[in-house]
Design an enzyme around this catalytic site. Structure first.
Site: not given
Length: 682
Positions: A125, A215
């Site tokens: 993250e 991602d």
């Protein structure tokens, strides 16, 4: 002619530990499988991969074709593997020793399976704190990746972020690669020509790098991307265009790090990506931040304001959501107990419990997804089961750092935890054999994105850009809403625990209970209690009041006494206030399958009512257990399904977080209530 731009291209693959089988299957079918199928035809395209340890386990066991393609690309020199924590924790919120161990676990797995020793680390993250550097060094990490936003927050201009920088903490060094926001929003969302143009814009120096690490789920799992990336051929065309362009050279991060001199030194603040900082703010503050940004204008913000206009830090999620903080502090407690337990099964459960997914909320459901919280508690309970065995304990701690005691009642079959900070309420109700926490509910809160729903304005995170050049990202997508969604936005002013004490009047009913707008006279539902502890009993008490609006002294005391299959409880309430009142004992319980819950012999519905009963019996058919609460006086019981409206990559989700029960008893001047909570096998 030297190639002007080095393309450092990486993908990050992750699914939460124990995510649904159908989600993994869908991910492989729509995203991971097609991605590596395309890439297998172009082994000369160098790129980097991070895959969390648990997800790679699933791929190896259940998807051998995909695993074989990854292995083949590694053997052909296409892939450089990046490490991280094996179960994808946010590294800055787990203890130092656990950071090193989790990274080494993934390092060892990569070395064993793919014969590589990773030197790069995917920063989960992109949550950065410089205190990580010494631990990353211990685990053999030489460099990591984070957003260019991290650098801009430290005063760096975007146009010089075309290589890596060096940083240090106490003399421990690390390389920092800035991921380009422009590339993240171009790949794979813009058409191939525009994406190539964006890559080639990094041409300030001969050794300039276009840096992207993002991602993998954007390549097929995000709405609209599978058709765009594969059916319309975006990825195939992109890879071929990159390989055909003489001004672009694909390169591994390791090669670039070894061959190219650093751009200089950088010290970066405690920060994650911009959206994460916004999401971590409380709703009203997030709305103010967006207002400031809109007032500045998006063009000026991108050019100037990004250095100065920031959101919160990731750890604010632990302040914003008590449920998140409770999970996190339980894992810290377990980590501290590891030495005394010293069993491999305990360690494995602890590391799985440290996965990040249930701790935060943004565009993705995270904390709002009950199954993710269930998975976190599954491993917390598993670790506790190894830790305690069949011991009986009554323990006191202040692990949640709010200055108030938490009481843990450990029994061979169950673990109960009570919180003095919040009314002496039940905040954890663990069924050890079933590895399930029936108290894993979630309070209905105001979220910034609710504002657009309530005002009937388009719900967008940023300005909608033209999509003639490609497809929308989920950060731009416009979401349609209806009246049913709007009507489900309800906010609770107290936490949805159990054994919550309310004092109201005869107007209390099922509707104002559901909408949380009943009259509350007392100050017991969301205020701290004093606590006394002996060997088998814990007693909570508060010298509070009823308000009209002046305070009238009122005292409430409740005791919990453990028994073989639960606990007995005594509640004593006295007030100097004149008149007739209603005492409400509220419970909120969570279940894994609400279609299999029976309440007092009837199938659970959206809401219900039982008149003048002494027993609340809840049958959990999934776990084959009866939760039975018995009182020594009759009461009326109202219940409703507790639902939250949360944002997701698909729009909005209406999720059942629990069932709220109100046990209603009239009184005047004083009330003495005796009862029990027991769990019975069926």
């Amino acid at each position: 002619m030297a190639k002007a731009t080095k393309l450092l291209f990486g993908i990050h693959m992750h699914q939460p530990v124990d995510n649904f089988d159908w989600v993994i299957k869908m991910g492989v079918e729509t995203c991971y499988g097609p991605f590596f199928e395309v890439m297998s035809h172009y082994p000369e395209f160098k790129f980097s991969v991070h895959c969390s340890g648990w997800l790679m386990e699933q791929i190896e066991v259940n998807h051998p074709k995909l695993y074989g393609q990854i292995l083949s690309l590694v053997e052909q020199g296409s892939i450089e593997f990046f490490s991280a924590g094996y179960y994808e924790p946010i590294l800055s919120v787990i203890p130092s020793q656990d950071r090193v161990t989790q990274i080494e676990m993934l390092n060892n797995s990569i070395k064993s399976e793919f014969k590589q020793e990773p030197k790069g680390l995917w920063l989960t993250e992109r949550v950065w704190e410089s205190s990580l550097i010494p631990d990353l060094n211990k685990a053999g990490v030489k460099y990591t990746v984070m957003d260019d936003y991290h650098f801009q927050c430290a005063g760096f201009d975007e146009n010089i972020l075309d290589g890596y920088y060096m940083s240090e903490e106490g003399g421990s060094k690390i390389g920092l690669f800035p991921i380009s926001k422009n590339l993240r929003y171009a790949i794979p969302f813009l058409n191939v020509d525009s994406a190539i143009k964006t890559i080639k814009s990094f041409d300030r120096k001969e050794d300039s790098a276009a840096i992207i690490f993002d991602d993998a789920e954007k390549f097929g799992m995000w709405p609209g991307t599978h058709e765009w990336v594969y059916e319309k051929g975006w990825l195939k065309n992109f890879v071929e265009a990159v390989l055909a362009d003489e001004q672009i050279e694909t390169m591994h991060y390791a090669e670039y790090y070894e061959q190219v001199r650093t751009r200089g030194i950088a010290y970066l603040p405690n920060v994650s990506y911009y959206e994460m900082g916004e999401w971590s703010l409380r709703a009203d503050d997030a709305l103010k931040l967006n207002a400031f940004k809109a007032e500045m204008g998006h063009e000026r913000y991108d050019a100037e304001g990004v250095k100065f206009l920031k959101g919160g830090i990731w750890k604010n999620f632990l302040v914003k959501y008590e449920e998140s903080n409770r999970i996190h502090k339980r894992t810290l407690e377990l980590s501290q107990a590891r030495k005394e337990v010293n069993k491999p099964a305990f360690d494995e459960a602890l590391y799985k419990a440290q996965t990040n997914d249930a701790l935060w909320h943004g565009v993705f459901g995270g904390l709002y997804l009950p199954n993710l919280r269930d998975n976190a508690y599954r491993y917390i309970i598993e670790a506790e089961h190894v830790r305690y065995g069949r011991k009986h304990r009554l323990e006191r701690d202040q692990n949640e750092l709010d200055g108030y005691d938490k009481i843990k009642m450990v029994m061979p079959k169950y673990i109960f935890r009570f919180d003095a900070a919040h009314g002496g309420q039940l905040v954890e109700f663990d069924y050890r054999k079933g590895l399930f926490n029936w108290q894993n509910t979630l309070t209905r809160r105001k979220e910034a994105y609710h504002q657009g729903l309530l005002e009937d304005t388009p719900v967008v995170e940023e300005e909608i850009r033209s999509v003639e050049d490609g497809i929308d990202t989920i950060h731009h997508a416009n979401v349609e809403v209806d009246d049913e969604l709007r009507s489900s936005i309800i906010y609770d002013w107290y936490l949805k625990n159990s054994f919550v004490d309310h004092i109201s009047d005869g107007n209390f009913n099922g509707d104002n209970f559901r909408y949380c707008d009943f009259k509350e006279y007392g100050d017991f539902s969301n205020q701290p209690f004093e606590v006394e502890l002996d060997k088998k009993q814990v007693t909570f008490s508060r010298e509070g009041g009823l308000y009209f609006p002046q305070k009238v002294p009122t005292r409430l005391e409740k005791s919990y006494i453990s028994n073989k299959s639960g606990f007995d409880f005594n509640i004593n309430l006295t007030t100097e206030a004149e008149g007739d009142f209603t005492y409400i004992l509220e419970h909120n319980f969570h279940f894994s399958d609400y279609e299999k819950v029976m309440i007092n012999g009837e199938l659970s519905e959206d809401e219900g009512y039982f008149k003048e009963v002494k027993t609340l019996e809840i049958y959990d058919a999934e776990l084959k257990q009866n939760i039975v609460i018995e009182l020594d006086v009759p009461c009326d019981i109202y219940y409703f399904q507790l639902k939250t409206l949360s944002q997701s990559e698909h729009g909005f989700d209406l999720s059942v977080q629990g069932v709220s029960f109100a046990m209603v008893i009239p009184f005047s001047k004083a009330l003495t209530l005796k009862g029990s909570l027991e769990v019975k096998n069926v």
